[in-house]
Design a protein around this motif. Sequence first.
Motif, PDB file in Angstrom:
ATOM      1  N   ILE A   1      46.183  35.647  37.699  1.00  0.00           N
ATOM      2  CA  ILE A   1      47.029  36.419  36.789  1.00  0.00           C
ATOM      3  C   ILE A   1      48.284  35.603  36.527  1.00  0.00           C
TER       4      ILE A   1
ATOM      5  N   GLN B   1      40.316  34.063  33.177  1.00  0.00           N
ATOM      6  CA  GLN B   1      38.979  34.496  33.573  1.00  0.00           C
ATOM      7  C   GLN B   1      38.012  33.316  33.527  1.00  0.00           C
TER       8      GLN B   1
ATOM      9  N   GLU C   1      42.205  43.159  31.697  1.00  0.00           N
ATOM     10  CA  GLU C   1      41.494  42.879  32.947  1.00  0.00           C
ATOM     11  C   GLU C   1      39.981  42.909  32.739  1.00  0.00           C
TER      12      GLU C   1
ATOM     13  N   TYR D   1      45.474  37.272  31.906  1.00  0.00           N
ATOM     14  CA  TYR D   1      44.412  37.115  32.898  1.00  0.00           C
ATOM     15  C   TYR D   1      43.625  35.843  32.606  1.00  0.00           C
TER      16      TYR D   1
ATOM     17  N   ILE E   1      37.894  37.360  37.280  1.00  0.00           N
ATOM     18  CA  ILE E   1      39.311  37.015  37.094  1.00  0.00           C
ATOM     19  C   ILE E   1      39.690  35.969  38.135  1.00  0.00           C
TER      20      ILE E   1
END
Length: 588
Positions: free
Chosen positions: A586, A548, A566, A546, A583
């Motif tokens: 991905i 972020q 997550e 992820y 986020i």
Amino acid sequence: MKKYIIYIGILAAGLVLGWLIFGNSSTSADKHNHETSETKKQQWTCSMHPQIIQPEPSDCPICGMDLIPAETSADGLIANEFKMTVNAMALANIETTVISTISNEVSGLMLSGKIKENEKTNSIQTAHFGGRIEKLFVNSTSEKIYRGQQLALIYSPQLVTAQKELLTALESKSRDISLYNAVRNKLKLWKLSEQQIDKIEASKTIITNFPVYSNVSGIVTKKMVEEGNYVKEGQSLLMISNLNTVWADFDAYEKQLSLIKEGDEISITTNANPNKEIKTKISFINPVLNTSTRTVIVRAELNNSKGKLKPGMFVKGALTPQEMDQKYLLKIPKTAVLWTGKRSVVYVKKQGNEPIFEMREVTLGNEIATNYEILDGLSENEEIVTNGTFTVDAAAQLQGKKSMMNNAGGKVMTGHENHIGMQEPINSEESKIMIERLKVSSKFQDQLKIVFTNYIELKEALVNDDSNLAQKSADLIVSNLDKIDMKLLTDSKSHNLWMSLLKELKSSSKKIAISTDIKNQRTHFITLSNTITKSVTIFGVNQKVYKQFCPMANNDKGAIWLSTEENIENPYFGEMMLKCGTIKEIIN
């Protein structure tokens, strides 16, 4: 002699006929080519600042020099454009989207926040008389208690004396009723009930340990005393919260405030039950800005009679301000944006059959659900990269074009340009296939994954404000980078790109390893995160990752980091703003 005259005549006739046929054709072709050349769109650039591209000759806005014609490649590309093969795009899973405006649709701002106790319903249980706590029946916070429940036993010398006075006054009640009533009322002021006083009179026995009963029902949120403590009259014993109603407190950034008003409807979802929406209205907007986070609290009050909303629970709120329905907005997905300091960039795909891209700086407006409002830099119906943006950025760098980290353009220098088999691409055909290096040995990916695991350990250390552990994790990154076998990158172009990334990975990791100041470590972690993100995106680690982002990090310029989970845990602020972030992408 006559024969030669005939030959000369035939030759002259042939020359005249050839001129008539091919001369006019050549002139026509030259004229056509000249016209085509003139009608071809020419762009202009600065020799000192190649990032400047103008449609017509003028002065450079940076240095004032006269602009010169921008060179085009063999494929007819201008200096700021680059091409990728269709196979390379498919291999990198690059996706594009045509941007558009939105109006009068259910779309709005997305805010993040937490469930908190309703402070209006908080109560403090106090000691109504001084003494020593002999027994405390509340063992910990979060216990549920009810009105009238016994909370503690207190030995109070004051009450012992007052009981003796009561029994003495009781004996002379018939002679001096006023004294009796005064003593009885004195006990009532210490919150003794009529039943307790009657019991003392009936038994004619002095009670040494008096019970303390709860005034309200609720959850114990703070325990302020322990058994054996001496307390004074009026001293706080417990804080009790009634959770039948709770607050949802959201953080709104400065640029969002103009679109938020009290009374706006907001749809709230929790991480525990993301499929259930709670619709309510904004009841309060804090008039004071938090100077450290540059945010303002936006609050909604929620019914919690079933107790499903727990204080501390993370929530998201989507609202559609009234002003937003009145205007057209140009929006793009968040995944399309690359952040680097103050700059926000996207990659635009040019119209045509071939995949040609150009980097474009944009000015972002409000965050609208999973999109950003675009204030400047893009137009409606332009096509932009929305997935695989880092891969496209890597291709731009390899071809010497403007990119996220290289605003001026130019080739990526690795320090190995003079090694045999390590030269930079010399033509556009060679540079077009460089992105196809993404397919690398699984052994190389496994070795890179070890470095990535060390990076996650470093991130966790910063989350926990542990500078010592951060140093150790950074040391491991440097050590395991040295163990990566570059011979596994059999393609020289893959090797070239890895060497450029390796240099930055080592540099930023070493700076973290030698620093004991966590603030300084977090500064270098920004560069490390940018580089490890490129490495993981381009080469892969066979794991879902992820990406972020926190807009408050890096002095409000924003910064990214990678996580295997997550859940947001901010390494740039740690406990101070642990859950600040979203986020962005991905990476598979």
